[in-house]
Design an enzyme around this catalytic site. Structure first.
Site, PDB file in Angstrom:
ATOM      1  N   HIS A   1       3.517 -10.664   6.767  1.00 60.36           N
ATOM      2  CA  HIS A   1       3.380  -9.261   6.384  1.00 60.36           C
ATOM      3  C   HIS A   1       4.752  -8.562   6.388  1.00 60.36           C
ATOM      4  O   HIS A   1       4.866  -7.380   6.697  1.00 60.36           O
ATOM      5  CB  HIS A   1       2.430  -8.557   7.361  1.00 60.36           C
ATOM      6  CG  HIS A   1       1.577  -7.481   6.732  1.00 60.36           C
ATOM      7  ND1 HIS A   1       0.245  -7.636   6.460  1.00 60.36           N
ATOM      8  CD2 HIS A   1       1.878  -6.220   6.343  1.00 60.36           C
ATOM      9  CE1 HIS A   1      -0.247  -6.521   5.952  1.00 60.36           C
ATOM     10  NE2 HIS A   1       0.732  -5.648   5.845  1.00 60.36           N
TER      11      HIS A   1
ATOM     12  N   GLY B   1       0.813  -1.218   0.000  1.00 62.32           N
ATOM     13  CA  GLY B   1       0.000   0.000   0.000  1.00 62.32           C
ATOM     14  C   GLY B   1       0.845   1.266   0.000  1.00 62.32           C
ATOM     15  O   GLY B   1       2.065   1.239   0.197  1.00 62.32           O
TER      16      GLY B   1
HETATM   17  C1  FNR Z   1       2.911  -4.332   2.882  1.00 59.43           C
HETATM   18  N1  FNR Z   1       2.150  -5.482   2.879  1.00 59.43           N
HETATM   19  C2  FNR Z   1       0.803  -5.415   2.606  1.00 59.43           C
HETATM   20  N2  FNR Z   1       0.061  -6.544   2.582  1.00 59.43           N
HETATM   21  C3  FNR Z   1      -1.245  -6.505   2.282  1.00 59.43           C
HETATM   22  O1  FNR Z   1      -1.896  -7.545   2.258  1.00 59.43           O
HETATM   23  N3  FNR Z   1      -1.831  -5.306   1.955  1.00 59.43           N
HETATM   24  C4  FNR Z   1      -1.158  -4.147   1.959  1.00 59.43           C
HETATM   25  O2  FNR Z   1      -1.708  -3.092   1.658  1.00 59.43           O
HETATM   26  C5  FNR Z   1       0.203  -4.171   2.335  1.00 59.43           C
HETATM   27  N4  FNR Z   1       0.929  -3.027   2.415  1.00 59.43           N
HETATM   28  C6  FNR Z   1       2.283  -3.086   2.669  1.00 59.43           C
HETATM   29  C7  FNR Z   1       3.018  -1.914   2.693  1.00 59.43           C
HETATM   30  C8  FNR Z   1       4.387  -1.980   2.866  1.00 59.43           C
HETATM   31  C9  FNR Z   1       5.165  -0.709   2.846  1.00 59.43           C
HETATM   32  C10 FNR Z   1       5.037  -3.231   3.011  1.00 59.43           C
HETATM   33  C11 FNR Z   1       6.522  -3.325   3.147  1.00 59.43           C
HETATM   34  C12 FNR Z   1       4.300  -4.380   3.032  1.00 59.43           C
HETATM   35  C13 FNR Z   1       2.790  -6.795   3.067  1.00 59.43           C
HETATM   36  C14 FNR Z   1       3.248  -7.369   1.733  1.00 59.43           C
HETATM   37  O3  FNR Z   1       2.158  -7.786   0.973  1.00 59.43           O
HETATM   38  C15 FNR Z   1       4.164  -8.579   1.948  1.00 59.43           C
HETATM   39  O4  FNR Z   1       3.526  -9.521   2.760  1.00 59.43           O
HETATM   40  C16 FNR Z   1       5.513  -8.178   2.557  1.00 59.43           C
HETATM   41  O5  FNR Z   1       6.021  -7.038   1.924  1.00 59.43           O
HETATM   42  C17 FNR Z   1       6.504  -9.328   2.441  1.00 59.43           C
HETATM   43  O6  FNR Z   1       7.683  -9.049   3.133  1.00 59.43           O
HETATM   44  P1  FNR Z   1       9.028  -8.533   2.402  1.00 59.43           P
HETATM   45  O7  FNR Z   1       9.501  -9.653   1.545  1.00 59.43           O
HETATM   46  O8  FNR Z   1       8.656  -7.330   1.644  1.00 59.43           O
HETATM   47  O9  FNR Z   1       9.963  -8.225   3.527  1.00 59.43           O
END
Ligand code: FNR
Length: 418
Positions: A315, A99
């Protein structure tokens, strides 16, 4: 583009003095992107919950598994494609929903959508996107995309998001379960900064007819008037600027502030239980995946509830500090699920070897998170495309050097725990 083509391009460009501004190495990429971000964006994107212990554990869990390469197996021709829910995809890779991408690049989700479409990698649109799903969907034409849902307090709004996702060509719904409350995000708390309060990352809501209608309902708990400070004026200006439509009309209407307040009031539902899933099953025929599953018993419960797939995720360590690494749980979950539904995994994927290890332990595909956001920060669409090209080449090469010609040849025999 296979690994050899990617290497050739990089080395030949280097021979003419061209070196990409997008680092290949995962750590350098993060470091460089971090320097290019505002301090608020760096805290929000790179930060995690508590001490950041879960993020460390995600990496350790990947590192504990080692690849055991096999030799003399003619790997000159390779096939990296997979099948998911009856559709063929060129690689076992998807883009995790992330996001508030406008914090790092003005084109935000749109830049990622274009890069994903150019590569054929499915993009999971975030519920907290900065660009409405219809706009990104249209830009992706017939390229694959899914939609990630946060279950809000209004079922009518949930239904509206799902219906819009279907209409904008999304091929699956991913329900994120681990964020029924926002984690204790130390870095954001330190700066006392939450992007949503300034109207960032709520484009799926402000473009939604049900949400817009809810803004006219009387507010049973009106917010106290904020103190007039310079920062309060900046916050209000940001809310107005991010609300769709004309700035001065928005300023007069009061809707931007109402939208932020309504969003904060309803965006998650901590009372959510397994029973709610029946409602979702009733309103869509699309495959439903649950994101945030870590316990094998929850994986079994998902099967009982007719769920079509799981995303094993913590997450990216942003919710529970001190949680298990996702790669520690993948084999245990694969063991109970026994191939009945596809397992996807994210959190800590930082190279082709990680993709290979996850597939070896039973994942059907892997989702990439922060690294593509770093590519976006440094180079917009082109930056994301380069990060993807590097990951895909690295994976293709790992697969070849480990002695595998196709995804189905990658198995438990190719890895060991140390
Ligand atoms: C996320 N993630 C996330 N997941 C989700 O289901 N909806 C969302 O809006 C978001 N937003 C979000 C913002 C930011 C800045 C980050 C870093 C992560 C989690 C994302 O989908 C995912 O699970 C993680 O980013 C995985 O971890 P790594 O590999 O990025 O460390």
């Amino acid at each position: 583009m296979n690994a050899f083509e990617r290497q050739k391009k990089i080395y030949l460009e280097g021979a003419s003095g061209i070196i990409s501004p997008i680092p290949v190495d995962a750590r350098l990429l993060e470091e460089k992107a971090l320097k290019a971000m505002s301090k608020q964006a760096a805290a929000y994107i790179v930060g995690g919950a508590g001490h950041g212990d879960t993020m460390l554990q995600n990496r350790r869990a990947f590192e504990r598994w080692r690849i055991v390469p096999r030799m003399l197996r003619d790997v000159s021709v390779r096939d990296t494609s997979i099948e998911l829910f009856g559709k063929k995809y060129p690689y076992p890779l998807l883009l995790s929903p992330v996001g508030v991408l406008e914090m790092v690049h003005p084109e935000a989700d749109m830049a990622v959508a274009k890069a994903a479409a150019a590569t054929g990698i499915p993009y999971i649109f975030s519920n907290q996107a900065s660009v409405p799903m219809e706009v990104c969907g249209a830009a992706m034409e017939n390229q694959p995309r899914w939609f990630q849902l946060y279950w809000s307090k209004s079922d009518e709004l949930v239904a509206s998001f799902v219906q819009r996702a279907e209409a904008s060509g999304c091929q699956a719904i991913v329900v994120t379960l681990d964020t029924t409350l926002l984690g204790w995000r130390t870095q954001d708390l330190e700066l006392a900064y939450l992007p949503f309060l300034r109207g960032l990352g709520i484009a799926q809501y402000t473009s939604d007819p049900v949400f817009r209608r809810l803004l006219d309902d009387p507010d049973p708990n009106p917010a106290p008037k904020p103190k007039v400070t310079l920062e309060a004026i900046r916050t209000l200006w940001s809310m107005i600027r991010h609300y769709p439509g004309n700035f001065s009309e928005n300023a007069k209407s009061g809707y931007p502030r109402k939208a932020v307040k309504k969003f904060i009031d309803i965006y998650t539902r901590p009372s959510l239980t397994w029973e709610n899933l029946t409602y979702l099953r009733g309103i869509t025929k699309l495959p439903i995946l649950l994101k945030g599953i870590l316990h094998p018993d929850d994986a079994l419960k998902a099967l009982d509830h007719g769920i079509n797939g799981l995303v094993i995720s913590n997450h990216g360590g942003r919710q529970v500090d001190g949680a298990v690494g996702t790669m520690d749980m993948l084999p245990r979950i694969a063991d109970v699920v026994q191939g009945r539904i596809p397992l996807l995994i994210d959190s800590g994927v930082r190279g082709g070897a990680d993709i290979f290890k996850a597939l070896a332990l039973g994942a059907t595909a892997v989702c990439l998170g922060r690294p593509y956001v770093y590519g976006l920060t440094l180079g917009g669409t082109e930056g994301v495309q380069q990060v993807l090209a590097n990951y895909l080449a690295d994976f293709d090469l790992t697969m070849a050097l480990a002695g595998c010609r196709s995804i189905k040849e990658i198995g438990a025999d190719n890895v060991m725990m140390v």
